[in-house]
Design an enzyme around this catalytic site. Structure first.
Site, PDB file in Angstrom:
ATOM      1  N   LEU A  64       0.816  -1.214   0.000  1.00  0.00           N
ATOM      2  CA  LEU A  64       0.000   0.000   0.000  1.00  0.00           C
ATOM      3  C   LEU A  64       0.846   1.257   0.000  1.00  0.00           C
ATOM      4  CD1 LEU A  64      -2.728  -1.074   2.587  1.00  0.00           C
ATOM      5  CD2 LEU A  64      -3.003  -0.867   0.114  1.00  0.00           C
ATOM      6  N   GLY A  65       2.030   1.199   0.594  1.00  0.00           N
ATOM      7  CA  GLY A  65       2.862   2.385   0.654  1.00  0.00           C
ATOM      8  C   GLY A  65       4.050   2.173   1.569  1.00  0.00           C
TER       9      GLY A  65
ATOM     10  N   GLY B 116       6.841   4.420   4.447  1.00  0.00           N
ATOM     11  CA  GLY B 116       7.030   5.606   5.267  1.00  0.00           C
ATOM     12  C   GLY B 116       8.332   5.511   6.030  1.00  0.00           C
ATOM     13  N   GLY B 117       8.512   6.425   6.973  1.00  0.00           N
ATOM     14  CA  GLY B 117       9.740   6.449   7.739  1.00  0.00           C
ATOM     15  C   GLY B 117       9.943   5.208   8.578  1.00  0.00           C
TER      16      GLY B 117
ATOM     17  N   GLY C  46       8.524   2.019   7.850  1.00  0.00           N
ATOM     18  CA  GLY C  46       8.606   0.783   7.081  1.00  0.00           C
ATOM     19  C   GLY C  46       7.585   0.745   5.968  1.00  0.00           C
TER      20      GLY C  46
ATOM     21  N   VAL D  78       3.882  -0.709   4.315  1.00  0.00           N
ATOM     22  CA  VAL D  78       2.524  -1.089   4.681  1.00  0.00           C
ATOM     23  C   VAL D  78       1.956  -1.969   3.565  1.00  0.00           C
ATOM     24  CG1 VAL D  78       0.223  -0.306   5.343  1.00  0.00           C
ATOM     25  CG2 VAL D  78       2.229   1.088   5.905  1.00  0.00           C
TER      26      VAL D  78
ATOM     27  N   LYS E 216       1.737  -3.279   8.843  1.00  0.00           N
ATOM     28  CA  LYS E 216       2.909  -2.402   8.785  1.00  0.00           C
ATOM     29  C   LYS E 216       4.123  -3.184   9.252  1.00  0.00           C
ATOM     30  CE  LYS E 216       2.724   1.952   9.439  1.00  0.00           C
ATOM     31  NZ  LYS E 216       2.573   3.347   9.958  1.00  0.00           N
TER      32      LYS E 216
ATOM     33  N   ASP F  95       0.673  13.635  14.661  1.00  0.00           N
ATOM     34  CA  ASP F  95       0.957  13.692  13.221  1.00  0.00           C
ATOM     35  C   ASP F  95      -0.347  13.588  12.428  1.00  0.00           C
ATOM     36  OD1 ASP F  95       2.626  14.007  11.042  1.00  0.00           O
ATOM     37  OD2 ASP F  95       3.090  11.877  10.867  1.00  0.00           O
TER      38      ASP F  95
END
Length: 316
Positions: A21-22, A24-25, A27, A29, A43, A138
């Site tokens: 799915l994507g 990030g900082g 790891g 997902v 995640k 966030d």
């Protein structure tokens, strides 16, 4: 959603991975399904972070805290293995695009009637998070997902585990956590973080949803300039509907003590008349977005388990 790569696992715990799915900082997902057929988001922590004990200890703590968040306006933590060689956490999958995707790419700013439900749903989500003793820290458009029933907030609390590491791997206290453009003044200054931080971020998210722009700059504005404006300058509220402007301005007060509490936010959004139990009383999204959500749901049902990677040819 991207297809799984050669380096991606096919199974994490009791979950079969379907795609990525994507990233990030923290790891990657993945979209996954449980043995009983539930669709989840898994995640997986980056390996270099997993090897740092200070990070692992904080991740363990944040996962346990996030499990306490109940309610209808968040993606619940369903499962986790914080002791695995590469730790992971599974949350309920929210079948909807992010507010960032909708406003920035698919549709543009939301109409006024949608903004009221968005504000009420986000306030309910923050109330659930704060009741569990957490501060999101966030809240931003990419962490707000839109469904037919209302908005859902993701990534609460767990991202704070990154507070324990820096690029050099040194433990740091009071690290800057948040996204430039959607941070509170106290985050910029490195002051003590309280639930009022999330109220400021809520105001910024509502401005973005109403106008397609951040209240203190654009995507091209440098992060240092953004943070200076957040700490010292007035927000740009051009394009925010008059009915919402007073609430947004109150949320964006520089002094945390001057911002409204969530009970006041809910009152001013008229939440008691528009939402309950995680559902909007009336259709809240434009028809084009409802159609998009329908297509997304169909594609999710059609998603099959990926083929296993082909075995490597034998070496001579």
């Amino acid at each position: 959603m991207q297809e799984l790569g050669d380096g991606d696992p096919r199974q994490i715990g009791g979950y079969r991975l379907l795609g990525r799915l994507g990233s990030g900082g923290m790891g990657h997902v993945h979209l996954a399904r449980s043995d009983r057929g539930r669709t989840v988001a898994v995640k997986l922590v980056r390996e270099e972070l997993a090897g740092r004990e200070e990070f692992r200890a904080r991740f363990r703590y944040e996962v346990e805290a996030a499990r306490l968040v109940g309610g209808d306006w968040t993606a619940p933590v369903l499962d986790a293995d914080t002791e695995a060689a590469v730790p992971w956490v599974a949350t309920g999958y929210v079948a909807g695009p992010s507010l960032q995707q909708v406003v920035g790419h698919d549709h543009g700013p939301l109409p006024e009637r949608s903004l009221g439900t968005l504000a009420a749903g986000l306030a309910h989500a923050l109330r659930d998070i704060h009741t569990a003793g957490l501060v999101h820290r966030d809240l931003k458009p990419s962490n707000v997902l839109l469904t037919i029933d209302g908005p859902r907030v993701i990534d609460f609390g767990i991202a704070r585990a990154l507070d324990t590491v820096s690029d050099g791997g040194v433990t740091r206290a009071g690290a800057l956590v948040g996204s430039p453009g959607f941070m509170a003044p106290e985050q910029v200054r490195g002051d003590r973080i309280t639930p009022a931080c999330d109220i400021f971020c809520l105001g910024s998210v509502l401005v973005y949803a109403a106008t397609g722009k951040m209240p203190f700059g654009t995507a091209q504005t440098g992060s240092h300039v953004l943070m200076y404006r957040i700490a010292h300058e007035k927000p740009d509220l051009r394009g925010v509907p008059e009915a919402l402007r007073g609430l947004v301005l109150a949320c964006l007060e520089k002094d945390p003590a001057a911002r409204p509490g969530l009970a006041e936010v809910l009152r001013r959004t008229g939440a008691q008349d528009t939402v309950s139990d995680g559902v909007s009383h009336d259709p809240w999204l434009p028809g084009s977005l409802v159609a998009q959500l329908g297509r997304h749901a169909v594609s999710l049902l059609d998603t099959e388990n990926p083929e296993p990677p082909a075995p490597s040819p034998p070496r001579d």
